[in-house]
Design an enzyme around this catalytic site. Structure first.
Site, mmCIF file in Angstrom:
data_model
loop_
_atom_site.group_PDB
_atom_site.id
_atom_site.type_symbol
_atom_site.label_atom_id
_atom_site.label_comp_id
_atom_site.label_asym_id
_atom_site.label_seq_id
_atom_site.Cartn_x
_atom_site.Cartn_y
_atom_site.Cartn_z
ATOM 1 C CD GLU A 38 16.766 -2.425 23.361
ATOM 2 O OE1 GLU A 38 16.357 -1.256 23.284
ATOM 3 O OE2 GLU A 38 17.918 -2.726 23.713
ATOM 4 C CB SER A 72 23.667 16.332 6.181
ATOM 5 O OG SER A 72 24.481 15.292 6.683
ATOM 6 C CG ASP A 175 15.619 5.653 20.367
ATOM 7 O OD1 ASP A 175 15.833 4.807 21.247
ATOM 8 O OD2 ASP A 175 15.262 5.361 19.217
#
Ligand code: GLA
Length: 384
Positions: A38, A72, A175
């Site tokens: 992390e 969306s 990510d």
């Protein structure tokens, strides 16, 4: 999570309803959970994510009028529409900035504009990379439609630039790499400096284990200050030590020259976290019992809590309750300041551990958490 065929159908139908025509295709990209590693990505270090079964789907069709229209299924129903030449960092803002940033990065290939409808089941703001799922689904769609020469590694960069330069969130490449490069049944071991990847088999179910995600329901956003502060502190620590990045510090002894307590803590997290990634990969690659990674996950949490100082009461309560109830290890995941934790637990104890976390949240008057089991899933793909 929705199966791919049903998800593609739903996105197609919603696209037709909003825009009155068929999309040229539907693409999906997953969220991720990081097993370990992390805040190492923007320090040129190591990470070990898995892709979630939860995805964002993008239904896309090119236009000819030089405009982009973004809708969306999770939003307020409004279509965000503007001319391609009106795109600028921060414009549009909110969720639409993420796909718009990807479009901006491919402007030269997209003179006619596009219509886009997105649908997602990735929990938003939960530290599970909903933003990368969004940018990567759009990046893969546009690669297939207008820029076939781009590699997946190019798309990682395109999606990262959208977040960094367009939305203004100073993230690394964890990510986007997870969303685009992960494969089912594996964790992705990524060296973010060399951009070297290895698919590490991760079949926890085969050895009676589960990796639970606990979404604390407390939100975080990376365009806010805390994440950027940590990044700057790491860069300052590296500069004071005279190295290009904290990746270049071999061990904690190499931090002796740091006389600032805050910078020392930040750097110590990165140096020890890189070592933890290598150790977890070593265990998972070999014939050792994967339960051995449990204590390393817990050390990672303590380091994020005490040295990096990005945990929250909810995340700490979750980790403590899970370990007290018999989990092998647990840690907060993602950027911090809220979001989710992962818990490594024997399958037969999973329900007990999840109940113990829920009870602890109840006792402390925290909102009830949401839990689910992680199946290491496929990276971004075309659905139809
Ligand atoms: C966020 C960022 C990543 C990474 C993690 C922390 O998810 O987007 O680039 O820095 O935080 O590991």
């Amino acid at each position: 999570m929705t199966d791919d065929v049903a998800a593609a159908e739903r996105a197609r139908a919603a696209f037709a309803e909003r825009f009155g025509g068929e999309p040229e295709g539907v693409w999906a990209a997953p969220g991720r959970v990081n097993v370990i590693g992390e805040h190492t990505d923007y320090n040129d270090g190591y990470v070990l994510p898995v892709a979630l079964p939860h995805t964002t789907r993008a239904a896309v069709a090119r236009r000819t009028d030089g405009r982009i229209a973004l809708a969306s299924l999770q939003g307020d129903g409004d279509v965000v529409e503007l001319g391609l030449d009106e795109l600028a960092p921060g414009r549009p803002d909110g969720w639409a900035g993420y796909p718009a940033g990807v479009v901006e990065g491919l402007r030269e290939h997209l003179a006619g504009g596009l219509s886009l409808l997105v649908d997602t089941d990735v929990p938003v703001g939960a530290g599970l990379s909903s933003s990368a799922a969004l940018t990567c689904s759009v990046a893969l769609a546009l690669r297939d439609l207008v820029a076939p020469d781009l590699t997946l590694e190019d798309l990682v960069e395109l999606a990262r630039r959208s977040e960094n330069d367009f939305v203004g969130a100073p993230t690394g490449i964890l990510d986007q790499s997870a969303s685009l490069l992960c494969t089912a049944g594996h964790a992705l071991f990524l060296d973010t400096r060399e951009r070297r990847t290895e698919q590490v088999p991760l079949d926890l179910a085969a050895v009676g284990l589960e990796l639970l995600v606990v979404d604390t329901g407390t939100s975080h956003t990376h365009a806010d200050g805390g994440y950027g502060d940590r990044r700057r502190e790491c860069e300052q620590a590296a500069a004071r030590l005279g190295v290009p990045a904290l990746r270049d510090v071999a061990d904690v002894a190499g931090l002796a020259a740091l006389d600032d307590d805050v910078l020392l803590r930040r750097a110590r997290h990165i140096v020890t976290e890189n070592a933890r990634v290598l150790e977890v990969v070593r265990i998972l690659r070999g014939s050792s019992d994967p339960r051995e990674i449990g204590p390393i996950l817990l050390e990672g949490h303590v380091s994020l809590r005490d040295d990096f100082q990005i945990s929250t009461d909810e995340l700490d309560a979750c980790v403590d309750a899970a370990v007290r109830a018999g989990a092998h290890g647990a840690r907060m995941v993602g950027g911090g300041f809220g979001g989710s934790a992962v818990v490594l637990v024997d399958r037969e104890r999973a329900a007990t551990v999840a109940a113990a976390v829920r009870d602890e949240f109840d006792r402390r008057a925290f909102a009830p958490p949401r839990t689910f089991d992680v199946i290491p899933s496929a990276g971004a793909r075309r659905l139809g």
